[in-house]
Write a protein that holds these residues in place. Sequence first.
Motif, PDB file in Angstrom:
ATOM      1  N   ALA A  49    -100.062  60.085  92.286  1.00  0.00           N
ATOM      2  CA  ALA A  49    -100.402  61.376  92.907  1.00  0.00           C
ATOM      3  C   ALA A  49     -99.600  62.534  92.324  1.00  0.00           C
ATOM      4  O   ALA A  49    -100.036  63.683  92.378  1.00  0.00           O
ATOM      5  N   LYS A  73    -100.493  68.610  95.898  1.00  0.00           N
ATOM      6  CA  LYS A  73     -99.644  69.673  96.444  1.00  0.00           C
ATOM      7  C   LYS A  73     -98.891  69.209  97.700  1.00  0.00           C
ATOM      8  O   LYS A  73     -97.682  69.399  97.816  1.00  0.00           O
ATOM      9  N   VAL A  89     -97.256  53.023 101.781  1.00  0.00           N
ATOM     10  CA  VAL A  89     -97.662  52.721 100.409  1.00  0.00           C
ATOM     11  C   VAL A  89     -97.095  53.708  99.394  1.00  0.00           C
ATOM     12  O   VAL A  89     -97.300  53.551  98.195  1.00  0.00           O
TER      13      VAL A  89
HETATM   14  N1  ADP Z   1    -101.282  58.833 102.835  1.00  0.00           N
HETATM   15  C1  ADP Z   1    -101.919  58.625 101.685  1.00  0.00           C
HETATM   16  N2  ADP Z   1    -102.297  57.371 101.325  1.00  0.00           N
HETATM   17  C2  ADP Z   1    -102.939  57.159 100.158  1.00  0.00           C
HETATM   18  N3  ADP Z   1    -103.278  58.123  99.272  1.00  0.00           N
HETATM   19  C3  ADP Z   1    -102.934  59.386  99.575  1.00  0.00           C
HETATM   20  C4  ADP Z   1    -102.246  59.701 100.796  1.00  0.00           C
HETATM   21  N4  ADP Z   1    -102.031  61.032 100.824  1.00  0.00           N
HETATM   22  C5  ADP Z   1    -102.571  61.536  99.684  1.00  0.00           C
HETATM   23  N5  ADP Z   1    -103.113  60.551  98.946  1.00  0.00           N
HETATM   24  C6  ADP Z   1    -103.785  60.718  97.644  1.00  0.00           C
HETATM   25  O1  ADP Z   1    -102.895  61.376  96.753  1.00  0.00           O
HETATM   26  C7  ADP Z   1    -103.574  62.376  96.009  1.00  0.00           C
HETATM   27  C8  ADP Z   1    -102.938  63.723  96.258  1.00  0.00           C
HETATM   28  O2  ADP Z   1    -103.156  64.093  97.608  1.00  0.00           O
HETATM   29  P1  ADP Z   1    -102.517  65.362  98.282  1.00  0.00           P
HETATM   30  O3  ADP Z   1    -101.077  65.410  97.956  1.00  0.00           O
HETATM   31  O4  ADP Z   1    -102.899  65.338  99.715  1.00  0.00           O
HETATM   32  O5  ADP Z   1    -103.265  66.547  97.507  1.00  0.00           O
HETATM   33  P2  ADP Z   1    -103.506  68.080  97.910  1.00  0.00           P
HETATM   34  O6  ADP Z   1    -102.538  68.434  98.973  1.00  0.00           O
HETATM   35  O7  ADP Z   1    -103.302  68.819  96.633  1.00  0.00           O
HETATM   36  O8  ADP Z   1    -104.924  68.198  98.361  1.00  0.00           O
HETATM   37  C9  ADP Z   1    -105.042  62.295  96.416  1.00  0.00           C
HETATM   38  O9  ADP Z   1    -105.708  61.471  95.497  1.00  0.00           O
HETATM   39  C10 ADP Z   1    -104.988  61.631  97.768  1.00  0.00           C
HETATM   40  O10 ADP Z   1    -106.141  60.894  98.014  1.00  0.00           O
END
Ligand code: ADP
Length: 280
Positions: A49, A73, A89
């Motif tokens: 991520a 972000k 995870v």
């Molecule tokens: N709790 C989580 N478990 C698994 N994958 C996650 C989780 N939170 C975010 N992701 C994944 O990590 C990536 C980045 O997410 P995120 O940081 O929420 O992006 P943004 O805030 O820029 O929209 C995405 O592919 C999202 O699906």
Amino acid sequence: MSNTETKTESSDSLITTDVETGSNDRTAPSNRTAVAARDLNVYYGDEQAIDDVSMEIPEKRVTALIGPSGCGKSTFLRCINRMNDMIDVCRVEGDVEFGGKNVYDGDVDPVALRRKIGMVFQKPNPFPKSIRDNVAYGLKIQGFDGDVDERVEESLKGAALWDEVKDQLDSSGLELSGGQQQRLCIARAIAPDPEVVLMDEPTSALDPVAASKIEDLIDDLAEQYTVIIVTHNMQQAARISDRTAVFLTGGRLVEYDDTTKIFEDPEEQRVEDYITGKFG
Ligand SMILES: Nc1ncnc2c1ncn2[C@@H]1O[C@H](COP(=O)(O)OP(=O)(O)O)[C@@H](O)[C@H]1O
Ligand SMILES: [Mg+2]
């Protein structure tokens, strides 16, 4: 603007004004780094991520994190005060330096860290408690032995909410409007006297008038705190931030610079395309 009172360190740098970006309110460069990411990689299981991000975030400035949905972000923001610890995870590699220390060192207490690095979320989330108790919440946890009522008042003033609620401190925080609730959450975040305030899209659940109040407030907060804000609203980033970091798909930090530079003359074509709405 109230900022004019505090920018005395380097008065000769206060010559520019720019109506399009708010960043010129604090033109003196901040020479101290509040938070630094070094070679940061974050994974959720096998999915990456955040991809090798290094950046230094200046003290007492507003730094905006922008980029399309899913670019990491929120993940990046949560690394700074170890909120990602709560996601099983999630695995973090690399350093996040704060106060001369890597926050991932074994002897760092995440609860103490979160007192120094407060957080405000997208959806206002006051506790089902009185306005006073919402603000005093963090103080009780830290065993604050000063004058709680005085600190509650200071924090509500700092969050530009005091005048609206001073006669109803015992009523529930949930009775406030959405914009007031978000300012209550900001008061709660600043009550323990943090150094950094993280905000994850703090205005996106609010109407434009309430959002605009929060934007004004963020400008004031930067006199005292380092503010790091995620926003999907590019005009907002341009208006309120001093520095802007552009993340693009895959959790890569593509460009990070003064906000004026990012919005007026970015180095990267991909950043220009994103900012002008060609994708994202
Ligand atoms: N709790 C989580 N478990 C698994 N994958 C996650 C989780 N939170 C975010 N992701 C994944 O990590 C990536 C980045 O997410 P995120 O940081 O929420 O992006 P943004 O805030 O820029 O929209 C995405 O592919 C999202 O699906
Ligand atoms: Mg997000």
